[in-house]
Enzyme design. Structure first.
Site, PDB file in Angstrom:
ATOM      1  N   TYR A  99       0.842  -1.201   0.000  1.00  0.00           N
ATOM      2  CA  TYR A  99       0.000   0.000   0.000  1.00  0.00           C
ATOM      3  C   TYR A  99       0.870   1.241   0.000  1.00  0.00           C
ATOM      4  O   TYR A  99       1.920   1.279   0.647  1.00  0.00           O
ATOM      5  CB  TYR A  99      -0.928   0.011   1.218  1.00  0.00           C
ATOM      6  CG  TYR A  99      -2.038  -1.009   1.090  1.00  0.00           C
ATOM      7  CD1 TYR A  99      -3.265  -0.662   0.560  1.00  0.00           C
ATOM      8  CD2 TYR A  99      -1.824  -2.329   1.469  1.00  0.00           C
ATOM      9  CE1 TYR A  99      -4.273  -1.601   0.419  1.00  0.00           C
ATOM     10  CE2 TYR A  99      -2.827  -3.280   1.333  1.00  0.00           C
ATOM     11  CZ  TYR A  99      -4.047  -2.907   0.806  1.00  0.00           C
ATOM     12  OH  TYR A  99      -5.036  -3.845   0.658  1.00  0.00           O
ATOM     13  N   GLU A 100       0.406   2.254  -0.736  1.00  0.00           N
ATOM     14  CA  GLU A 100       1.138   3.508  -0.878  1.00  0.00           C
ATOM     15  C   GLU A 100       1.402   4.169   0.477  1.00  0.00           C
ATOM     16  O   GLU A 100       2.317   4.970   0.635  1.00  0.00           O
ATOM     17  CB  GLU A 100       0.323   4.458  -1.758  1.00  0.00           C
ATOM     18  CG  GLU A 100       1.100   5.608  -2.338  1.00  0.00           C
ATOM     19  CD  GLU A 100       0.193   6.516  -3.154  1.00  0.00           C
ATOM     20  OE1 GLU A 100      -1.010   6.605  -2.853  1.00  0.00           O
ATOM     21  OE2 GLU A 100       0.691   7.139  -4.103  1.00  0.00           O
ATOM     22  N   SER A 101       0.626   3.798   1.470  1.00  0.00           N
ATOM     23  CA  SER A 101       0.825   4.363   2.808  1.00  0.00           C
ATOM     24  C   SER A 101       2.044   3.760   3.504  1.00  0.00           C
ATOM     25  O   SER A 101       2.434   4.221   4.573  1.00  0.00           O
ATOM     26  CB  SER A 101      -0.432   4.140   3.653  1.00  0.00           C
ATOM     27  OG  SER A 101      -0.854   2.790   3.566  1.00  0.00           O
TER      28      SER A 101
END
Lengths: 254, 306, 306, 254
Positions: free
Chosen positions: A50-52
């Site tokens: 995930y980009e997070s």
């Protein structure tokens, strides 16, 4: 099985395209469900990033955002943003990434910044986020979007993220872009690939019940059509069961 | 003594015209600080954040900012940020200058600022229109003949505000969950305010030195503000209030409803305790609804040597 | 299956002529891997480390290397590295090419390699003789007119070997203590071998995702080798064997005593178990002497959401 | 109190120079003891930062190396190397740092790399380690070394770390060096400062019982001597008690 929604065939088409892939950069919504479906079907070893900054997430619920706390608890790794962008994405560790679009042109270049003039926008869109880097560094880019004439445009109002640029062979390489750019566009009516030579979008398959004319009507340029145009394989019972019972029992995205 | 109330910390460190970063990627977004800035009537701020989120949507609606430096403008998983769109598209309540990067570009700007580098290199922006509208994005040739690389200049906020789970009284701050770009934003800043769910004894911090993200060395004020990130969240303490993120999509569609909300929830209370009291009155079970279960880390042994 | 014996991992991934980084700043130095490389007779290696330490002193004495890339050549707190000095000053056992940086320069080279950047900027080397003897150190002008900055090129080892406290069978690796530059050296490498004190269930790793430094994603082999860092140390597992660091200062002063030591302690045993057995025979109380007391981290709650 | 060793007067002289300082970058050996002494006397708020990436250390024993595990247990923060060099040192957070030397010239430039020719060294020394960056970025640099003619040289064999360069005013600034460079040299016989104008080393004080001639004999260039040459204040009983009973009861460094 004919009883499926447009979202469901977008999900199953995307999931199948992940067969054999190893590392996918995933956003929430349809890509999230598609990746989870692929893990349970064609790509059991698929690693979701995930980009997070989260790896190996085991969400206990369907996340509303890519920063949902359920993605972190019991994940294998959660890292700060500089690591994510420097070592994972720019470092070349991401094989496939999903992107959304507000406008896309025939070469897969993407606008998510603005409709109208940048300085005096008609509609101010979200901007790049990580999309520009994803488009440059992910080995392959898959796009999921609804098919619509205002989306599939002749000329972007703004180029946020590079696709195959002007379509010249070697142009991405000349710009030092490690990834191969967009490979697939999945919509609610049809699936597109890109011509390896010209970088141009090619109609690869139409969903059951959709005509080529209907697709062309939603695309602003004269569409190239694959020599052997396919009919998209509809979702199987098992795929639909997984989506409806396991991945989105609340029907949040369907 | 670094421990301060939010009112004191904002009054002391945040001034009209300052460049401010309140960071936190989805998690740890310090709405308590934003509301206090709004209440104290700060003006002409340059607001920096990767994802402006509802926090800057509210501050911009309240007229605090003259400029926004950002990389993704959205209500995550919901839709647009209506107040910022109104400011950008229509100049309501006042025109808003924007300076726009990609996510990595913003990360790189903070890193450059934190590391006191004149620029930070990243492989991005090639072939796009982004450098055309932001002349701060430049390109540099590698002296090794192995290509060209984009660069961005340092970002050094006057004040960075960070929300975290816990700190000691000296400001040694520990976080777990999504760490975002907080460390870099803090080191890049001239002054740092840390807002925490708990102030703990130094011994707790010292039991796990690798968990300390921000050293007290760079912290100017420590504010104890439980639930200070609502409707964002603090991992392990409370959940993101997704209902409010959906609700804001409605509230913020019109200027009038937005201002009414600000009147009631920000100007209409004295401080964050007042906000929390209102929240609990509106929904008595709110903290139960947002309470996560327990999932504890396995402790590790650092050893005693000597 | 990534789990391998040290013999298998070295045979499979370390080849003559390879560029190798065995990192770890004072802590976590994987002597078990070095001894196996010596035993397997690897030659012409390019050895990279910030602090070559005893580990490369031994490998260079054994004739494994043709070149050393480093930033600080010493037996920390004791004195010089005699074997490397013999190689550099007298070409014994063979001439050794050196490529030398400052600490930050080495860190920056790994970061550049890990981040696939054509160079990494740092404000160093100005006014010194270092760039004169290392043409890879270059200078670049900032396009913002705010100065000049030194740059170093990427370092991408063929293999990086990392020692850590624990990993799961997929190679998700957790460390605590001095983290050094291991993450960067691992991401910069084409292949990664992780050597751990314990292989643990995935659930242990998942209980604390922020503690995971190296993701299984980039790990090719996981070797379970308790005490594999002796005479260096693994925080919380055993102490640095300072006595041996002092002893080595004597052993390594002459080529003959060095080779006798290698014969006995490296070539004279089959594997690391053999080395450990010899150690315990020589000093039955060694692990008791090096055992730290207990100092456990306070657990943190990640929360259950859903 | 006259019963003290050369190391002890080096330690007390260094410790006193830390009065009022806040953040010191410390190595093992004498600087470590000096910093710990300063914390207990003239600089109670002094924060000790170790090059290995440790803050707020509470060592339970005297560390042999800057990477000793006793420095980490119960420290307030332990960070990876990139953080240390990028955000702490280059970031400008270090006020004072101690450096050792193999050779030093009159302008405080330092050689720790090689005696003889670099390509064919007579003695290969450790090299820079973090010294070059420390010399550039720490706000002030303190040097501790034994006074000897082969150390205090006319011409370095190699410049590893910059001092006041050629002594031209503004030369460090022209090179964009944030720190002010060497401010103090503490030896076993005397203490040196640097002239603010010329950047040249100046004999500031001689230890009790030492003559100016003895100092000059160990320095290769004609020494500048301060107008008001001091006699170094010897260690006090309390300083000696702290050193001997608390900081180095084993007499490891004394």
């Amino acid at each position: 099985m004919t009883n499926y929604t447009p979202s469901e065939i977008m999900i199953t088409s995307s999931a199948r395209a992940l067969a054999g892939e190893r590392v996918v950069f995933v956003g929430v919504g349809l890509p999230n469900i598609a990746c989870n479906l692929a893990q349970r079907t064609v790509a059991p070893d698929l690693e979701l990033v995930y980009e997070s900054g989260v790896f190996g997430a085991r969400p206990a619920r369907l996340p509303l955002s890519i920063g949902d706390p359920t993605l972190i608890s019991r994940a294998t790794l959660a890292c700060p943003m500089p690591d994510l962008f420097m070592y994972y994405l720019q470092g070349g560790r991401i094989e496939v990434a999903f992107l959304g679009v507000a406008q896309i042109d025939r070469f897969g270049n993407i606008n998510t910044t603005v409709i109208g003039d940048y300085q005096r926008p008609k509609v101010r869109l979200p901007g790049s986020g990580g999309a520009c880097e994803i488009a440059i560094h992910a080995k392959k880019v898959f796009i999921i979007t609804h098919l619509a004439r205002r989306t599939f445009v002749e000329q972007l109002h703004f180029c946020t993220s590079p696709g195959h640029l002007s379509g010249q062979p070697g142009e991405r390489a000349a710009w030092d872009m490690p990834g191969t750019g967009p490979q697939l566009v999945v919509t609610d009516k049809a699936i597109f690939h890109f011509d390896q030579e010209t970088g141009e979008m090619v109609l690869f398959s139409i969903h059951p019940g959709v005509t080529v004319e209907e697709v062309q009507a939603e695309v602003s340029w004269p569409l190239k059509i694959a020599a052997e145009l396919q009919i998209t394989e509809p979702p199987t019972d098992e795929e639909l069961r997984i989506i409806r019972e396991e991945l989105d029992p609340g029907g949040m995205y369907l | 003594m670094k421990i301060a109330t939010m009112r004191e910390a904002i009054a002391r460190y945040v001034h009209d015209g300052d460049t401010i970063a309140i960071e936190g990627f989805t998690a740890f977004i310090c709405f308590a600080a934003a509301h206090e800035i709004i209440r104290q009537g700060r003006r002409d701020l340059i607001l920096c954040r990767m994802t402006p989120d509802l926090i800057y949507d509210q501050m911009i609606a309240a007229g605090c900012a003259r400029k926004l430096v950002f990389s993704y403008l959205g209500n995550p998983g919901v839709g647009p940020l209506h107040c910022i769109r109104r400011a950008v598209e229509k100049g309501i309540p006042r025109p808003l200058e924007i300076e726009e990067y990609s996510h990595f570009g913003m990360v790189a700007r903070y890193m450059s600022g934190a590391a006191r580098l004149p620029f930070f290199p990243l492989r991005s922006y090639m072939g796009t229109d982004q450098p055309k509208v932001n002349p701060r994005i430049q390109f540099v040739d590698s002296p090794y003949g192995n290509g060209q690389v984009a660069v961005v200049p340092p970002l050094n906020p006057d004040v960075t505000i960070i929300h975290a789970q816990r700190a000691d009284a000296s400001g040694n701050t520990q976080m777990w969950g999504l760490l975002g770009v907080q460390k870099e934003a803090a080191f890049a800043a001239r002054q740092v305010i840390v807002v925490v769910e708990e102030i703990v004894d130094e011994d707790i911090i010292r039991s796990d030195p690798n968990r300390t993200v921000i050293p007290g060395l760079i912290v100017d004020a420590v504010v104890h503000q439980p639930y200070g990130a609502h409707p964002s969240y603090a991992q392990g303490y409370y959940d993101r209030d997704n209902r409010f993120y959906l609700e804001w999509d409605q509230i913020s569609r019109e200027e009038a409803t937005t201002l009414a909300w600000l009147d009631e929830w920000v100007y209409g209370v004295d401080d964050w305790s007042g906000y929390l009291a209102k929240l609990e009155k509106r929904e008595p079970g709110i903290w139960k609804r947002l309470a996560p279960g327990e999932a504890w880390s396995q402790p590790v042994n650092y050893g005693v040597y000597g």
